[in-house]
Design a protein around this motif. Structure first.
Motif, PDB file in Angstrom:
ATOM      1  N   ARG A  34     -24.440 -13.944  19.869  1.00  0.00           N
ATOM      2  CA  ARG A  34     -23.258 -13.691  20.579  1.00  0.00           C
ATOM      3  C   ARG A  34     -22.703 -14.797  21.110  1.00  0.00           C
ATOM      4  NH1 ARG A  34     -21.561  -8.840  21.579  1.00  0.00           N
ATOM      5  NH2 ARG A  34     -23.622  -7.806  20.707  1.00  0.00           N
ATOM      6  N   ASP A  35     -23.080 -16.065  21.314  1.00  0.00           N
ATOM      7  CA  ASP A  35     -22.687 -17.133  21.876  1.00  0.00           C
ATOM      8  C   ASP A  35     -22.286 -18.318  20.780  1.00  0.00           C
ATOM      9  OD1 ASP A  35     -22.858 -16.184  24.564  1.00  0.00           O
ATOM     10  OD2 ASP A  35     -24.862 -16.992  24.670  1.00  0.00           O
ATOM     11  N   SER A  36     -22.559 -17.775  19.457  1.00  0.00           N
ATOM     12  CA  SER A  36     -22.137 -18.532  18.388  1.00  0.00           C
ATOM     13  C   SER A  36     -20.610 -18.846  18.159  1.00  0.00           C
ATOM     14  CB  SER A  36     -22.825 -17.991  16.968  1.00  0.00           C
ATOM     15  OG  SER A  36     -22.114 -18.872  16.028  1.00  0.00           O
ATOM     16  N   PRO A  37     -20.193 -20.112  17.858  1.00  0.00           N
ATOM     17  CA  PRO A  37     -18.810 -20.349  17.789  1.00  0.00           C
ATOM     18  C   PRO A  37     -18.154 -19.566  16.504  1.00  0.00           C
ATOM     19  CG  PRO A  37     -20.042 -22.219  17.223  1.00  0.00           C
ATOM     20  CD  PRO A  37     -20.839 -21.513  17.834  1.00  0.00           C
ATOM     21  N   MET A 198     -24.578 -15.178   1.235  1.00  0.00           N
ATOM     22  CA  MET A 198     -24.212 -14.314   1.902  1.00  0.00           C
ATOM     23  C   MET A 198     -24.587 -12.841   1.636  1.00  0.00           C
ATOM     24  SD  MET A 198     -22.164 -13.559   4.725  1.00  0.00           S
ATOM     25  CE  MET A 198     -20.739 -15.006   5.024  1.00  0.00           C
ATOM     26  N   LYS A 199     -25.223 -12.285   2.351  1.00  0.00           N
ATOM     27  CA  LYS A 199     -26.022 -10.949   2.230  1.00  0.00           C
ATOM     28  C   LYS A 199     -25.595 -10.035   3.275  1.00  0.00           C
ATOM     29  CE  LYS A 199     -30.422 -13.185   0.431  1.00  0.00           C
ATOM     30  NZ  LYS A 199     -29.870 -14.617   0.258  1.00  0.00           N
ATOM     31  N   ALA A 200     -25.641  -8.663   2.327  1.00  0.00           N
ATOM     32  CA  ALA A 200     -25.404  -7.464   3.320  1.00  0.00           C
ATOM     33  C   ALA A 200     -26.807  -6.994   3.346  1.00  0.00           C
ATOM     34  CB  ALA A 200     -24.460  -6.561   2.369  1.00  0.00           C
ATOM     35  N   VAL A 201     -27.229  -6.340   4.439  1.00  0.00           N
ATOM     36  CA  VAL A 201     -28.417  -5.760   4.772  1.00  0.00           C
ATOM     37  C   VAL A 201     -28.576  -4.539   5.451  1.00  0.00           C
ATOM     38  CG1 VAL A 201     -29.499  -8.202   5.046  1.00  0.00           C
ATOM     39  CG2 VAL A 201     -28.854  -6.830   6.927  1.00  0.00           C
ATOM     40  N   LEU A 202     -29.713  -3.594   5.169  1.00  0.00           N
ATOM     41  CA  LEU A 202     -30.101  -2.507   5.832  1.00  0.00           C
ATOM     42  C   LEU A 202     -31.343  -2.550   6.390  1.00  0.00           C
ATOM     43  CD1 LEU A 202     -28.773  -0.342   3.027  1.00  0.00           C
ATOM     44  CD2 LEU A 202     -28.208  -0.045   5.138  1.00  0.00           C
ATOM     45  N   ASP A 203     -31.575  -2.369   7.551  1.00  0.00           N
ATOM     46  CA  ASP A 203     -32.845  -2.604   8.496  1.00  0.00           C
ATOM     47  C   ASP A 203     -33.994  -2.053   7.796  1.00  0.00           C
ATOM     48  OD1 ASP A 203     -31.523  -4.631  10.011  1.00  0.00           O
ATOM     49  OD2 ASP A 203     -30.976  -3.157  11.426  1.00  0.00           O
ATOM     50  N   THR A 221     -28.157 -14.850  10.563  1.00  0.00           N
ATOM     51  CA  THR A 221     -29.109 -15.338  11.193  1.00  0.00           C
ATOM     52  C   THR A 221     -28.622 -16.500  11.774  1.00  0.00           C
ATOM     53  OG1 THR A 221     -30.059 -16.713   9.675  1.00  0.00           O
ATOM     54  CG2 THR A 221     -30.856 -14.209   9.585  1.00  0.00           C
ATOM     55  N   GLU A 222     -29.437 -17.199  12.830  1.00  0.00           N
ATOM     56  CA  GLU A 222     -29.192 -18.226  13.623  1.00  0.00           C
ATOM     57  C   GLU A 222     -29.054 -19.434  12.384  1.00  0.00           C
ATOM     58  OE1 GLU A 222     -30.418 -19.444  17.556  1.00  0.00           O
ATOM     59  OE2 GLU A 222     -31.965 -17.592  17.156  1.00  0.00           O
ATOM     60  N   THR A 223     -30.001 -19.418  11.407  1.00  0.00           N
ATOM     61  CA  THR A 223     -30.062 -20.564  10.566  1.00  0.00           C
ATOM     62  C   THR A 223     -28.858 -20.512   9.635  1.00  0.00           C
ATOM     63  OG1 THR A 223     -32.420 -20.779  10.688  1.00  0.00           O
ATOM     64  CG2 THR A 223     -31.360 -21.407   8.639  1.00  0.00           C
ATOM     65  N   SER A 224     -28.560 -19.042   9.003  1.00  0.00           N
ATOM     66  CA  SER A 224     -27.526 -19.015   8.167  1.00  0.00           C
ATOM     67  C   SER A 224     -26.323 -19.241   8.698  1.00  0.00           C
ATOM     68  CB  SER A 224     -27.566 -17.562   7.506  1.00  0.00           C
ATOM     69  OG  SER A 224     -27.200 -16.587   8.376  1.00  0.00           O
ATOM     70  N   THR A 225     -25.961 -18.842  10.274  1.00  0.00           N
ATOM     71  CA  THR A 225     -24.964 -19.137  10.732  1.00  0.00           C
ATOM     72  C   THR A 225     -24.536 -20.625  10.606  1.00  0.00           C
ATOM     73  OG1 THR A 225     -25.017 -17.113  11.866  1.00  0.00           O
ATOM     74  CG2 THR A 225     -23.593 -18.700  12.747  1.00  0.00           C
ATOM     75  N   ALA A 226     -25.592 -21.272  11.116  1.00  0.00           N
ATOM     76  CA  ALA A 226     -25.462 -22.773  11.175  1.00  0.00           C
ATOM     77  C   ALA A 226     -25.048 -23.265   9.911  1.00  0.00           C
ATOM     78  CB  ALA A 226     -26.534 -23.393  11.737  1.00  0.00           C
ATOM     79  N   GLU A 227     -25.409 -22.944   8.922  1.00  0.00           N
ATOM     80  CA  GLU A 227     -25.300 -23.501   7.585  1.00  0.00           C
ATOM     81  C   GLU A 227     -23.781 -23.142   7.022  1.00  0.00           C
ATOM     82  OE1 GLU A 227     -28.367 -21.575   4.943  1.00  0.00           O
ATOM     83  OE2 GLU A 227     -29.659 -23.062   5.354  1.00  0.00           O
ATOM     84  N   VAL A 228     -23.316 -21.912   7.514  1.00  0.00           N
ATOM     85  CA  VAL A 228     -21.856 -21.553   7.030  1.00  0.00           C
ATOM     86  C   VAL A 228     -21.147 -22.351   7.890  1.00  0.00           C
ATOM     87  CG1 VAL A 228     -20.338 -19.764   7.226  1.00  0.00           C
ATOM     88  CG2 VAL A 228     -22.566 -19.332   6.569  1.00  0.00           C
TER      89      VAL A 228
END
Length: 347
Positions: A34-37, A198-203, A221-228
């Motif tokens: 929620r606090d990610s840029p 970039m993945k679409a997921v179902l829990d 995820t936090e990791t994938s968001t940082a990579e993007v």
């Protein structure tokens, strides 16, 4: 070599603006992002109506082109390229229905699935290639985004940080073999090493077509968001700089840079890296959110209608897709006269 021009663009935004409170007043989940840029909320965005399809939006976006160029001019296009960011129907692309609805009979009709938020640049390259290597003389390129009011308003997805960022809309371009607004050059990169990131997921782990109760969302995820964030910050300045190098101009000589509109962080960093002031990089994020593939033509159309583009300006379109699997940029010497018909098919 045949000169190909982006002769005109137009856009459509559905419905009334939807305020941020549509999401912020909804009971939220404990979302670490929620606090990610990446997910800082724009004040407004638009949502498609429940019964509004991608084809409906294309028809409404094309209406100004028909008004300016005449119905016969648009109906006679040789090439139709269509990109849908949330297809309305499995298996079948929207292009054929768009052609039927608009009364087109194109020789080339292609539904383009890749290039995401930079699909307008990708389709401009495809149109340019077809118009310079065949007897085709005109093309219509369309990109429609309808995920905001459908995918991201699901009851559980709506609680997530990712949900409030997208907006819906449609942008279209009219491409011709003319000198009206010539495409000077284009740079495109398909970065296959980032394919599938970039993945679409179902829990519950099911395939999206299998029955169940979990709701489809983007697998941030936090990791994938940082990579993007890292990739996006680099890719757009890289392709724009490469394009300017090929043209023999400095990046700060760009009169107008029109990009996709993912978030404020990217927009600010791209301007800084390319040494451009804010007034030369139009921003629709706060009023439209992230329009995905429709952002470039809609933002360009807004800039044209607000008088921000002068005759002869160097206009550069640029963007990147998904988690960085595509990046592209195109340079256009813009003509502000959008009413002159194209040269059409030679006699």
């Amino acid at each position: 070599m045949t000169t190909v021009s982006l002769t005109d663009v137009a856009g459509y935004l559905p419905g009334e603006p939807v305020p941020a409170e549509f999401y912020t007043e909804y009971p939220g989940a404990d979302d670490a992002l929620r606090d990610s840029p990446m997910f800082r909320i724009p004040p407004l965005r638009h949502h498609v109506a429940a019964d509004e399809s991608n084809v409906d939006m294309v028809e409404r976006a094309v209406a100004p082109l028909i008004e300016r160029h005449g119905p016969d001019e648009i109906r006679s296009v040789d090439v139709l390229l269509m990109h849908s960011q949330l297809p309305d129907t499995p298996f079948v692309g929207a292009g054929t229905e768009v052609a039927r609805r608009l009364g087109l009979k194109p020789r080339w009709l292609i539904d383009v699935a890749n290039a995401g938020c930079a699909s307008f640049v990708h389709m401009l390259e495809l149109a340019r290639q077809i118009l310079t290597t065949t007897d085709a003389r005109t093309a219509l390129i369309c990109t429609a985004q309808s995920a905001a009011g459908q995918l991201f308003t699901q009851s559980e997805v709506r609680r997530l940080a990712q949900a409030a960022i997208p907006g819906d809309g449609c942008g279209v371009g009219y491409v011709t073999t003319s000198e009206r607004s010539p495409v000077l050059d284009l740079v495109a990169r398909h970065i296959v090493s980032h394919g599938g990131d970039m993945k679409a997921v179902l829990d519950d782990g099911r395939k999206y077509w299998e029955p169940g109760e979990s709701q489809l969302r983007i697998g941030f995820t936090e990791t994938s968001t940082a990579e993007v964030l890292d990739r996006g910050n680099r890719l757009v300045p890289e392709v724009v700089t490469d394009l300017c190098r090929r043209l023999g101009v400095a990046t700060d000589e760009i009169d107008l840079l029109v990009t996709n509109q993912p978030n404020r962080t990217f927009l600010r960093n791209w301007r800084k890296d390319l040494r451009l002031p804010p007034h030369r990089h139009p921003d629709t994020f706060d009023s439209c959110g992230n329009l995905f593939g429709a952002a470039i033509p809609i933002t360009l159309d807004h800039a044209l209608r607000s008088g921000r583009v002068k005759d002869g300006d160097l206009v550069v379109l640029g963007g990147f897709a998904h988690a960085g699997d595509y990046a592209g940029a195109a340079a256009i010497r813009w003509s502000t006269d959008r009413t002159t018909p194209s040269a059409g098919r030679p006699a």
